[in-house]
Design a protein around this motif. Structure first.
Motif, PDB file in Angstrom:
ATOM      1  N   ALA A   1     131.959  84.052 -25.175  1.00 55.91           N
ATOM      2  CA  ALA A   1     130.882  84.437 -26.094  1.00 55.91           C
ATOM      3  C   ALA A   1     130.048  85.571 -25.501  1.00 55.91           C
ATOM      4  O   ALA A   1     129.635  86.495 -26.212  1.00 55.91           O
ATOM      5  CB  ALA A   1     130.002  83.229 -26.397  1.00 55.91           C
TER       6      ALA A   1
ATOM      7  N   TYR B   1     127.866  87.973 -32.202  1.00 51.98           N
ATOM      8  CA  TYR B   1     128.026  86.577 -31.797  1.00 51.98           C
ATOM      9  C   TYR B   1     128.710  85.823 -32.935  1.00 51.98           C
ATOM     10  O   TYR B   1     128.271  85.880 -34.091  1.00 51.98           O
ATOM     11  CB  TYR B   1     126.673  85.923 -31.480  1.00 51.98           C
ATOM     12  N   HIS B   2     129.795  85.152 -32.620  1.00 53.54           N
ATOM     13  CA  HIS B   2     130.538  84.366 -33.609  1.00 53.54           C
ATOM     14  C   HIS B   2     129.868  83.003 -33.749  1.00 53.54           C
ATOM     15  O   HIS B   2     130.041  82.123 -32.906  1.00 53.54           O
ATOM     16  CB  HIS B   2     131.997  84.207 -33.186  1.00 53.54           C
ATOM     17  N   ASN B   3     129.094  82.852 -34.817  1.00 54.46           N
ATOM     18  CA  ASN B   3     128.347  81.622 -35.059  1.00 54.46           C
ATOM     19  C   ASN B   3     129.025  80.869 -36.206  1.00 54.46           C
ATOM     20  O   ASN B   3     128.781  81.147 -37.381  1.00 54.46           O
ATOM     21  CB  ASN B   3     126.898  81.946 -35.418  1.00 54.46           C
TER      22      ASN B   3
ATOM     23  N   SER C   1     131.654  89.052 -25.980  1.00 57.79           N
ATOM     24  CA  SER C   1     131.454  89.606 -27.331  1.00 57.79           C
ATOM     25  C   SER C   1     130.038  90.146 -27.495  1.00 57.79           C
ATOM     26  O   SER C   1     129.822  91.178 -28.120  1.00 57.79           O
ATOM     27  CB  SER C   1     131.713  88.531 -28.396  1.00 57.79           C
TER      28      SER C   1
ATOM     29  N   ASP D   1     131.593  80.319 -38.841  1.00 59.21           N
ATOM     30  CA  ASP D   1     132.459  81.272 -39.545  1.00 59.21           C
ATOM     31  C   ASP D   1     131.738  82.579 -39.868  1.00 59.21           C
ATOM     32  O   ASP D   1     132.246  83.414 -40.612  1.00 59.21           O
ATOM     33  CB  ASP D   1     133.007  80.643 -40.833  1.00 59.21           C
ATOM     34  N   LYS D   2     130.552  82.758 -39.296  1.00 57.57           N
ATOM     35  CA  LYS D   2     129.789  83.987 -39.519  1.00 57.57           C
ATOM     36  C   LYS D   2     129.726  84.819 -38.244  1.00 57.57           C
ATOM     37  O   LYS D   2     129.765  84.294 -37.137  1.00 57.57           O
ATOM     38  CB  LYS D   2     128.364  83.666 -39.983  1.00 57.57           C
ATOM     39  N   ILE D   3     129.626  86.129 -38.442  1.00 56.60           N
ATOM     40  CA  ILE D   3     129.428  87.038 -37.310  1.00 56.60           C
ATOM     41  C   ILE D   3     127.998  87.556 -37.361  1.00 56.60           C
ATOM     42  O   ILE D   3     127.595  88.198 -38.324  1.00 56.60           O
ATOM     43  CB  ILE D   3     130.420  88.212 -37.360  1.00 56.60           C
TER      44      ILE D   3
END
Length: 373
Positions: free
Chosen positions: A116, A126-128, A119, A130-132
């Protein structure tokens, strides 16, 4: 405004001129910095002080091998999990919403955290679930007592454009000042993020046409010495030179601004001297001389440590050893003063020469005290 901040920091933090320049250049360049060194060298205090000059979202965390993702990226949203069956973190106030961040003992992070972090520092995302989420991070500062050894950490280490080994205070005079130094650092000048972004854009406009050939020559020279510089690091180093020149209040960079490359092109600490020597051949041979003198000084300090302090008697072996070392130190002082004067005459940066001169004078004073008994 940056010059005021620079002055304030240097007036409080003793023998941290290079670290301060690195940090401010890093912020201007939108890049990341890691400070390496033994505990007690004020790495954390310096980073917090620099952050205090920015009206920014700040995040700090001491990383251990037990640190969880919750502690860095925010706790899970129970509501999202219950209502929508989604694995989402509440990131507000945590690293994904930070503009300036400090991770102490950064190389103790585990593999899931590292992925994490990569990225965040590479792509500012940040891949939170299914959202970026876009991350507003300007600079991440790391501190560590040691370099990483595991392969998975090396890729993370490589993303820190600036690296600096922080030494303890060496100068006798500064050790005396340290005793009376106030405990708390209080910034007088503070910059808003919008103002900082304007400065960042201006810094990228700095003209480097006069030093392009020098940049290429340094890269080729270092690679012939076995120090590899990736195309990505080389490209980013050009941006760093622009920002360092801007920090030095220039619209056009010159060879003196290549000094910042000393803190970019090494991987292992023992490469730092070789990198510095090659850069100073191009930019500032007076500073190169000072660096060589510092190496000699370190060897003399090792000789002093071997002397039996209880056996220093007039005319004795240990006494004669001290006299011999004192003679070398006196010669170094004379040489460094002469080089400093020449650097001033030629309008070359002399700060490193002055730093080493003060270190030598401090050791000289110590040896003189030994001889007095």
């Amino acid at each position: 405004m940056l010059e005021k901040i620079r002055e304030e920091l240097n007036s409080y933090f003793l023998e941290r001129r290079e670290e301060i320049d690195i940090a401010l250049t890093s912020i201007l360049a939108n890049e990341h910095t890691v400070f390496l060194g033994n505990p007690g060298t004020a790495k954390s205090q310096l980073i917090r002080a620099i952050a205090s000059h920015l009206n920014a979202n700040y995040f700090e965390k001491l990383v251990t091998r037990f640190t969880t993702e919750d502690e860095l990226f925010g706790p899970l949203s129970i509501k999202e999990l219950k209502d929508n069956d989604k694995f989402v973190r509440k990131t507000n106030g945590y690293l994904p919403t930070a503009e300036i961040a400090f991770l102490d003992e950064v190389f103790k992070a585990n593999s899931s955290i590292l992925n994490a972090l990569l990225s965040i520092i590479n792509e500012r995302i940040y891949h939170n679930g299914d959202k970026i989420e876009k991350v507003p991070l300007i600079s991440l500062f790391g501190a560590s007592n040691e370099l990483p050894e595991e392969n998975e950490l090396l890729a993370f280490y490589d993303r820190f454009l600036f690296r600096k080994v922080v030494r303890g205070i060496k100068c006798y005079e500064n050790l005396s000042k340290l005793i009376d130094l106030e405990e708390e650092y209080k910034p007088k000048t503070v910059i808003d993020i919008d103002e900082l972004k304007k400065l960042q854009k201006e810094a990228l406009k700095v003209d480097i046409s006069d030093i392009k050939e020098s940049l290429i020559r340094i890269k080729i020279s270092l690679e012939s010495e076995g120090i590899k510089i990736s195309d990505r690091r080389f490209k980013k180093s050009v941006k760093a030179v622009k920002c360092f020149a801007y920090l030095n209040e220039k619209e056009k960079a010159d060879v003196n601004d290549l000094d910042i490359l000393r803190h970019i092109y090494w991987n292992e600490p023992d490469e730092f001297f070789k990198v510095s020597v090659e850069i100073f051949k191009v930019s500032n041979h007076y500073a190169g001389f000072a660096l060589e003198q510092r190496e000699i000084l370190d060897n003399l300090i090792n000789e002093i440590k071997k002397i039996d302090k209880d056996k220093i008697q007039l005319g004795g072996i240990e006494y004669r050893k001290c006299l011999e070392i004192l003679g070398k130190l006196n010669s170094m002082v004379i040489s460094l003063k002469d080089v400093k004067n020449k650097a001033v005459e030629k309008n070359k940066p002399y700060e490193l020469v002055d730093d080493v001169l003060k270190e030598v004078e401090g050791v000289k004073k110590y040896v003189e005290e030994l001889l007095k008994g």
